[in-house]
Design a protein around this motif. Sequence first.
Motif, mmCIF file in Angstrom:
data_model
loop_
_atom_site.group_PDB
_atom_site.id
_atom_site.type_symbol
_atom_site.label_atom_id
_atom_site.label_comp_id
_atom_site.label_asym_id
_atom_site.label_seq_id
_atom_site.Cartn_x
_atom_site.Cartn_y
_atom_site.Cartn_z
ATOM 1 N N THR A 134 0.846 -1.202 0.000
ATOM 2 C CA THR A 134 0.000 0.000 0.000
ATOM 3 C C THR A 134 0.873 1.242 0.000
ATOM 4 O OG1 THR A 134 -1.374 -1.256 1.507
ATOM 5 C CG2 THR A 134 -2.025 1.001 1.119
ATOM 6 N N SER A 156 -9.756 6.705 -0.173
ATOM 7 C CA SER A 156 -10.509 5.473 -0.378
ATOM 8 C C SER A 156 -9.675 4.254 0.012
ATOM 9 C CB SER A 156 -10.987 5.364 -1.818
ATOM 10 O OG SER A 156 -9.895 5.097 -2.658
ATOM 11 N N ILE A 157 -8.342 4.400 -0.075
ATOM 12 C CA ILE A 157 -7.477 3.292 0.337
ATOM 13 C C ILE A 157 -7.318 3.330 1.853
ATOM 14 C CG2 ILE A 157 -5.167 2.311 0.124
ATOM 15 C CD1 ILE A 157 -5.024 3.844 -2.577
ATOM 16 N N ASP A 158 -7.301 4.552 2.355
ATOM 17 C CA ASP A 158 -7.030 4.815 3.750
ATOM 18 C C ASP A 158 -8.346 4.760 4.519
ATOM 19 O OD1 ASP A 158 -5.823 5.687 5.972
ATOM 20 O OD2 ASP A 158 -5.523 7.749 5.306
#
Length: 762
Positions: A291, A335-337
Motif C-alpha cells: 500500500t 478510499s485506500i485509507d
Amino acid sequence: MNNPIIEVKNVFKGYRVTPSDVLVLKDVSLQINKGEFIVIFGPSGSGKSTLLNIVMGLEKPTKGKITFKGVEISTSTEDELAEFRKRNIGIVYQQSYWVKSLNVVENVALPLILRGIEKQTAEASALTLLNSLGMKEWATYHPHELSSGQQQKVSLARALITNPEIIIADEPTGNLDYRSGQLITSYLKKLAESGKTVIMVTHNLDNLDYAERVINIFDGRIADDFKLNTSNLDEVKKALITEKAHGSVQDDYGVKKELDVLITGQTKLYEDINRDKGLGRVLRNLKHIITSIFLGVLLVIYKFIDAFLGIRLMPSFIQSLRSPISNLFRGVVNSIDQNKESISYFDIFNLSLKTLFSKKNRTAVTIGGIAFGIGFTAFLISIGYGLEQLVISRSAQLEQLRQIEVYPPLGESITINDASIATIKSINQVEKVLPVINAAGKVNYQNSNIDVVVYGVQSDYLRLSDSVLVSGDYFKSNSNTKLDIPVSAPVSMPVGAESSSSLERKAVVNIAFLNLIGLDFNSAVGKQFKLGYIPVNNLEGSNSNVLFNYDYEISGVLSTDESPVIYTPIDEIKKAGINNYSQIRIVTSDQSQVFSIRQQLNVLGYRTTSVQDTIAQIEGFFSTARIIFAAVGLVALFVGSLGMFNTLTVSLLERTREVGLLKTMGMKSKEIREVFLSEAIIMGVYGGIVGIIIGIVGGYVISFIISTISILRGYEGLVITYLPFTTAVGIILVSAFTGIATGFYPSRRATKISALDALRYE
Ligand code: ADP
Ligand code: MG
C-alpha cells in the motif's frame, strides 16, 4: 461540584537506576474534578512531572490505578493511550517543542491533522485560534523565530486546537518573563472558567493567584490539598513555603521493599506492548508496504503534476485544474485509507515531504545517490535492450516474425501438393499460404547459357520477403494463382506452345543474376531473356523438359546478391508440369500463433522453420546479458542506498525530540513508522524517476556518440539503447523497494523512541 474526571489511586512510581532504585511517587491519591483549575506545586525534583506523565499515560505507574471518567487507563496499550491523549488532552510544556519543518500555523494545525482532519480545514481553525491569541501575523513564521513568550502562546494554541477536555501544563511559565507568564496563566484560567479541566505544574507562587485548588507535592507525596479563595490565598502561599512534608519519611523503607519486587517485574511502557507476532504480522507488514509503495508512487506523481500546474506562467485554465486534481488524488488516497479518525496517508506524505524539503541539500544528495545507482542500472539495461533490438532488426523484419517456412520431411514420401495446401489453409489463424516451386532453370541471353535457380512464387511472397526492390516492380499475380481454385498444370507442354499471355511471363531477378548476364540494374527492367525449367525432382530426366522458348521480361530487380536467382509467377512453372511444391511460406495472423501452428504442422509431418527461432536465440543471449548488466547496476544502487540509510539514520537522531512530541500529541507507532517510511519511499521513487531520466539521457548520449563515429566512418547511425516502459516502471518500483528496505530499520527505531526520553533528554 464533585465530579472526578481523573482519579489517581495509590500510585507509586519507582525507577530502577544504579546505584540504588529511586522511588519518585509514594502512594499518591488524587481526584481531579471537571472544570477545575488545579495547580500542582512543589520543589524541583519532587515528582510533579512524573505525576503528570502518569496521568497523561506517557508513563505507567509502578503500582496503583489511574482512571479517566471512571475507566482505568493504567492498563491500556501504548496506542490506546496515544488515542486517549489525542482525543482528550492538550499539553503545554515549559520548553516549546516543534516539528521543525513546519511553520507556526502548520504546527498548530498538526493535532487536527493527526485526527484525520483535512489540511485546509485544520489550518483555517489554527489561524482563527492564533488570531484570538494575537498571533495571527506570525502564522507563516518558523516557531524558532519567535520569542519564548510568543512560542508559548503558539504552544497553547496547539494544545487547544482539538478542543480537549483537559489541559495539562508543565511549568508553562518557567521560561517566561513575568508578564508573559501572567498572560499564559490568565488564559489557562479562562479556559477553566469555560469548563475545561486545567492542571498546571509550577513552583512559582505568583501563579496561585489564578488557581482554585493547589496540591502541594513534597518528596513524592501529596503534602497538602488546599482549596483557594481570595481570603485564604496569602495564608496558603505562606504555608507552602514554610511547611514541611506531611507524613513521615520512616515508612519509606517498607514501601521500597515492596517496590523492589514491583520494579523488577515492571514492564516498560514503550516496549512490546500489544505487538502482534508471527505470520499475521509479516502479512500485515507486506500489505502495508505494498500500500505504501502504491501510495508513494501515486503521491509523487501527484506532486509532479501539482508542481507543474503551479508554474507561474502557465495559462490560467491549466492552473485551474489544480484543485480538481488535488481532490481527485485525495479521494483516491482516502478510499485506500480507511481509518478516518487518524492522520491520512496524504498528510503523512506531506509531512515527510516537508521534512525532506527542509533539508534540501541533504535530500538532493541522497536522491542523487539513489538516482545515480538507478540511472546506471537503467542505462546498462537499456543497452541490453537496444543491442537486442538492433541485432533483431538486422536479422529479421517485423513481418517475418509471423511467417513460417514449411518443408516436406527429408527422405519421406510426404509431399506438398494442392491437397496439403488446402489442409494447411484450414488451420486456425493461418492468414496466407504462399507456395514455392523450386526448379533449376536454364537461361539464354544474348547467346550465353547460364544455370540458375528459379522460384515459382506469387508476388505476395516477394512482398513479404526481406529483399528490397531496387528497381522495377513485382509481377502481378493473376487470378489463377488464387489457391482456392486448384490449378491443374498440364502434364507436358509442347515446345513453343503459346497457352498464356505474355503478361504472365515476367520475372523478378536479383543483382547477382544481372551481373552474370552482364546487365546494369538501372537498365534491366523491360529486358527479355529466354528461360527453360528443369524440374528439381526430375533432374536426371532428358532435356525434353527444358523449355527454352519462353521469353521472360524482367519486371523488377532485388537487392540480394549472394547467388543468382529468378522469381517467376508460380503458374508459369506449373505449366512445366511440376505439381509438388518444394516449400510453403505461411503467414499467420499474429506472431504469437507461430508456435502452436508449427506444432500442428509438425504433427502432420512437415518440417518447419521460423525467424522466431533465431530471435529466441538472440533474446536468450540478451536476457542473460541484461541480468548481468542489472546486477552490475544494482551494486551502484546498493551504494546509493547506503547513503540513504545514513541520511535516514541521521535524520532520525536529529528528530528524536520531534518524534517524542508527535507521540505525546497522540501519534501512534504505526503512524510514526509511516512518516519515516514514506520519507524513504519518496526518496526512492524520486531517485527512481530521476535515475530513469539519467539512464535514458545517458543512452541518448552514448547512441549519439556511437552514431557520430559510425557516420564519420561511412556507416549509418545506430540507436543502441532502448528502455521499455514497463521496465522503466519496474525499475522505479525497485527503487521504491530499496527505499523501504533502507528505511525499514530507521523507521522501526523511530517507533521505539519513548516520548519521555525524547522530551526530557537531548
Ligand atoms: P519535578 O517535575 O517535580 O521537578 P520529576 O517528576 O521530573 O520532578 O522528577 C522527580 C524525580 O524522579 C527526580 O529526582 C528525577 O531525577 C527522577 N526521575 C524522573 N524520571 C526518571 C527516570 N526515567 N529514571 C530515573 N529517575 C527519574
Ligand atoms: Mg518537572
